[in-house]
Scaffold this active site. Structure first.
Site, PDB file in Angstrom:
ATOM      1  N   ARG A  69       0.536  -1.054   0.128  1.00  0.00           N
ATOM      2  CA  ARG A  69      -0.489   0.070  -0.013  1.00  0.00           C
ATOM      3  C   ARG A  69       1.060   1.458   0.140  1.00  0.00           C
ATOM      4  O   ARG A  69       1.639   0.936   0.793  1.00  0.00           O
ATOM      5  CB  ARG A  69      -0.607   0.240   1.399  1.00  0.00           C
ATOM      6  CG  ARG A  69      -1.517   1.296   1.704  1.00  0.00           C
ATOM      7  CD  ARG A  69      -2.462   0.711   2.878  1.00  0.00           C
ATOM      8  NE  ARG A  69      -3.474   2.319   2.545  1.00  0.00           N
ATOM      9  CZ  ARG A  69      -3.321   2.703   3.503  1.00  0.00           C
ATOM     10  NH1 ARG A  69      -2.682   2.962   5.063  1.00  0.00           N
ATOM     11  NH2 ARG A  69      -3.805   4.566   3.641  1.00  0.00           N
ATOM     12  N   HIS A 113      -3.440  10.862   0.865  1.00  0.00           N
ATOM     13  CA  HIS A 113      -2.558  10.370   2.134  1.00  0.00           C
ATOM     14  C   HIS A 113      -2.559  12.115   2.411  1.00  0.00           C
ATOM     15  O   HIS A 113      -0.976  12.419   2.602  1.00  0.00           O
ATOM     16  CB  HIS A 113      -1.460   9.815   2.586  1.00  0.00           C
ATOM     17  CG  HIS A 113      -1.133   8.945   3.766  1.00  0.00           C
ATOM     18  ND1 HIS A 113      -1.370   7.837   3.432  1.00  0.00           N
ATOM     19  CD2 HIS A 113      -0.926   9.381   4.529  1.00  0.00           C
ATOM     20  CE1 HIS A 113      -0.974   7.370   5.066  1.00  0.00           C
ATOM     21  NE2 HIS A 113      -0.858   8.602   5.432  1.00  0.00           N
ATOM     22  N   GLU A 158      -7.635   7.925   6.508  1.00  0.00           N
ATOM     23  CA  GLU A 158      -8.185   8.717   7.657  1.00  0.00           C
ATOM     24  C   GLU A 158      -8.567   9.836   7.704  1.00  0.00           C
ATOM     25  O   GLU A 158      -7.675  11.350   8.223  1.00  0.00           O
ATOM     26  CB  GLU A 158      -6.549   8.730   8.311  1.00  0.00           C
ATOM     27  CG  GLU A 158      -5.876   7.820   8.734  1.00  0.00           C
ATOM     28  CD  GLU A 158      -4.759   7.175   9.706  1.00  0.00           C
ATOM     29  OE1 GLU A 158      -4.535   8.775  10.181  1.00  0.00           O
ATOM     30  OE2 GLU A 158      -4.607   5.943   9.963  1.00  0.00           O
ATOM     31  N   ASN A 285      -7.712   1.386  10.073  1.00  0.00           N
ATOM     32  CA  ASN A 285      -5.850   1.574  10.818  1.00  0.00           C
ATOM     33  C   ASN A 285      -6.814   1.698  12.219  1.00  0.00           C
ATOM     34  O   ASN A 285      -6.843   2.179  12.793  1.00  0.00           O
ATOM     35  CB  ASN A 285      -4.972   2.846   9.770  1.00  0.00           C
ATOM     36  CG  ASN A 285      -4.659   3.000   8.793  1.00  0.00           C
ATOM     37  OD1 ASN A 285      -5.071   2.274   8.296  1.00  0.00           O
ATOM     38  ND2 ASN A 285      -4.657   4.157   8.507  1.00  0.00           N
ATOM     39  N   TYR A 287      -4.424   2.240  16.102  1.00  0.00           N
ATOM     40  CA  TYR A 287      -2.694   2.071  16.820  1.00  0.00           C
ATOM     41  C   TYR A 287      -3.041   1.753  18.308  1.00  0.00           C
ATOM     42  O   TYR A 287      -1.992   0.956  18.715  1.00  0.00           O
ATOM     43  CB  TYR A 287      -2.322   3.480  16.849  1.00  0.00           C
ATOM     44  CG  TYR A 287      -2.162   3.280  15.141  1.00  0.00           C
ATOM     45  CD1 TYR A 287      -0.432   3.301  14.818  1.00  0.00           C
ATOM     46  CD2 TYR A 287      -2.409   3.966  13.839  1.00  0.00           C
ATOM     47  CE1 TYR A 287       0.797   2.419  13.612  1.00  0.00           C
ATOM     48  CE2 TYR A 287      -1.645   3.634  12.315  1.00  0.00           C
ATOM     49  CZ  TYR A 287      -0.520   3.172  12.312  1.00  0.00           C
ATOM     50  OH  TYR A 287       0.133   3.342  11.252  1.00  0.00           O
ATOM     51  N   GLU A 346      -3.026  -0.571   7.912  1.00  0.00           N
ATOM     52  CA  GLU A 346      -2.330   0.631   9.654  1.00  0.00           C
ATOM     53  C   GLU A 346      -1.954  -0.392   9.883  1.00  0.00           C
ATOM     54  O   GLU A 346      -3.089  -0.585  11.145  1.00  0.00           O
ATOM     55  CB  GLU A 346      -1.715   1.622   8.859  1.00  0.00           C
ATOM     56  CG  GLU A 346      -1.464   2.651   8.174  1.00  0.00           C
ATOM     57  CD  GLU A 346      -1.234   4.021   7.934  1.00  0.00           C
ATOM     58  OE1 GLU A 346      -1.320   4.487   8.930  1.00  0.00           O
ATOM     59  OE2 GLU A 346      -1.803   4.727   7.249  1.00  0.00           O
TER      60      GLU A 346
HETATM   61  C1  FCB Z   1      -1.245   7.263  10.628  1.00  0.00           C
HETATM   62  C2  FCB Z   1      -0.615   7.602   9.204  1.00  0.00           C
HETATM   63  C3  FCB Z   1       0.788   7.022   8.664  1.00  0.00           C
HETATM   64  C4  FCB Z   1       1.125   7.419   9.986  1.00  0.00           C
HETATM   65  C5  FCB Z   1       0.624   6.942  11.751  1.00  0.00           C
HETATM   66  C6  FCB Z   1       1.976   5.988  12.354  1.00  0.00           C
HETATM   67  O1  FCB Z   1      -2.384   7.640  11.616  1.00  0.00           O
HETATM   68  O2  FCB Z   1      -1.872   7.371   8.559  1.00  0.00           O
HETATM   69  O3  FCB Z   1       0.691   7.781   7.752  1.00  0.00           O
HETATM   70  O4  FCB Z   1       2.243   8.239  10.378  1.00  0.00           O
HETATM   71  O5  FCB Z   1      -0.547   6.610  11.476  1.00  0.00           O
END
Ligand code: FCB
Length: 437
Positions: A69, A113, A158, A285, A287, A346
């Site tokens: 990607r 992006h 995002e 995505n 985290y 992600e």
């Molecule tokens: C996400 C973004 C990516 C990167 C990660 C750590 O929010 O999409 O570009 O910065 O965080």
């Protein structure tokens, strides 16, 4: 078939900011303003991927991941944002796609992006409804060139983060701090997404996705005011960007003192039908989860109080693998039959990686992070969630937005002084994992 891959984004890796006719983006402008990015770092050179892409494709081939990607730089393709395309810009992505296919890697481009052409920012950026149409025109230009070889496309990356960080708080480009006045940015991005879906399909794109940043939201306590605050945050971060796409309506924004969300967002007749065009997948995505309490002061109806009791990454983000299972099953429970297949587009972590003189980066925390998050995806699949892909953020250490080069997320270490690439232990681990799987 399950897609395994890695992810990057144009401004974070390409560099060559002023070359071959590329126009400036909002991130060029923002990064060059004093005080915006840590230590004044910019993406002018980044990983120099524009010149070193063959080496990076070889790294992808060596990894054995089936997919990659990446994002396409709108101002490289259309230096003014609209109008005449830049042939050299299109040629770059054409070569990259051919190189990936020759290496046996499926290209998965994202069209936006966060690097809006500065020329369009000068006309109001995503606050200007017209940008939605220009985005669809740009999507058509790219797809007419690449859709004969590229099956899977992602429109936006995002839109929540771009709205909140870029226009709400001003910590990302374009650096505006409008708080709730940034809300039309949500609608104009989603309208652009919907119009781009049409344009992509007309140009022959087989599969189209939207990628959202999603977080499971946990109330700080069972107290009704904390639960209400968590719900308000969930609406802003998650539902504002998924409900209109999957259900064809915006969520209730009364927690924000907004009685008529469509008016606050700038919705016009017919927009929601465009936005809710069927998708072939939802990119997610992930985290970390978010813990929310009722605010101590007037203002926004929530306070982010942080997750405690978990290890943290170099960024200070809590490591909560099961949050990914919770997120995936939660999406299924919330949207049911309206939810298309999910691709985790992600997931990854920054770590305080050190390259030894022997050329080794022994990033055991990243290996554990990836192993545990992939296991969480497996649990969600065992619970019946239709997950079809997983992409590690990121292939390379790169320009991490407001943090500049201070946060390293790569499977491959980059020495930014020499541009030397060194696969980390996590690269070798992921390669072996994929081979075994
Ligand atoms: C996400 C973004 C990516 C990167 C990660 C750590 O929010 O999409 O570009 O910065 O965080």
């Amino acid at each position: 078939m399950f897609l395994w891959g890695t992810a990057t984004a144009a401004y974070q890796i390409e560099g060559a900011a002023g070359e071959d006719g590329r126009g400036p983006s909002v991130w060029d402008t923002f990064a060059h303003e004093p005080g915006r990015v840590r230590d004044g770092h910019t993406g002018d050179v980044a990983c120099d991927h524009y010149h070193r892409w063959r080496e990076d494709v070889a790294l992808l081939a060596g990894l054995g991941a089936g997919a990659y990607r990446f994002s396409i730089s709108w101002p490289r393709v259309l230096p003014e944002g609209a109008g005449a395309p830049n042939p050299k810009g299109l040629d770059f992505y054409d070569r990259l796609v051919d190189g990936l296919l020759a290496a046996g890697v499926t290209p998965v481009p994202t069209l936006f992006h966060w690097d809006l052409p500065q020329a369009l920012q000068d006309r109001g950026g995503w606050l200007n409804r017209d940008v939605a149409g220009w985005f669809a025109d740009y999507a058509a230009v790219v797809a007419e060139r690449l859709a004969d070889r590229v099956r899977m496309w992602i429109t936006l990356n995002e839109p929540f983060v771009h709205m909140a960080f870029g226009y709400g708080m001003g910590v990302h480009a374009p650096g505006q701090a409008l708080l709730l006045d940034a809300l039309p940015v949500a609608h104009h991005q989603l309208l652009g997404h919907g119009l781009a879906v049409r344009a992509l399909r007309a140009a022959g794109a087989a599969e189209v996705l939207l990628t959202n940043n999603c977080t499971p939201v946990r109330p700080a306590s069972d107290a009704p005011r904390d639960v209400a605050a968590a719900d308000a945050y969930d609406v802003l971060h998650n539902r504002l960007f998924a409900d209109p796409v999957l259900l064809g309506r915006y969520p209730d924004l009364s927690a924000y003192g907004i009685d008529a969300p469509d008016d606050a967002l700038g919705v016009r007749d017919g927009d929601l039908a465009v936005i809710s065009a069927p998708l072939d997948g939802l990119g997610v995505n992930y985290y970390n989860p978010t813990r929310i309490a009722a605010p101590a002061e007037p203002g926004l109806p929530f306070a982010d109080v942080g997750i405690t009791g978990h290890p943290t990454t170099a960024f200070g983000w809590p490591v909560v693998p099961d949050g990914l299972r919770e997120l995936l099953t939660g999406l299924r429970d919330r949207y049911g039959a309206a939810l298309p297949p999910i691709y985790v587009t992600e997931n990854g972590c920054s770590q305080p990686d050190e390259l030894t003189p022997e050329g080794v980066v022994d990033d055991q925390e990243r290996i554990a992070f990836l192993r545990d998050h992939i296991a969480a995806v497996d649990r969600a699949r065992a619970e019946g969630v239709d997950v079809r892909g997983y992409f590690v953020w990121s292939l390379l250490d790169n320009f991490e937005w407001a943090e500049g080069y201070h946060q390293r997320f790569g499977l491959v270490h980059v020495d930014f002084a020499t541009q030397r690439r060194t696969p980390k232990a996590s690269y070798h681990w992921f390669r072996d994992f994929l081979a075994a799987r």
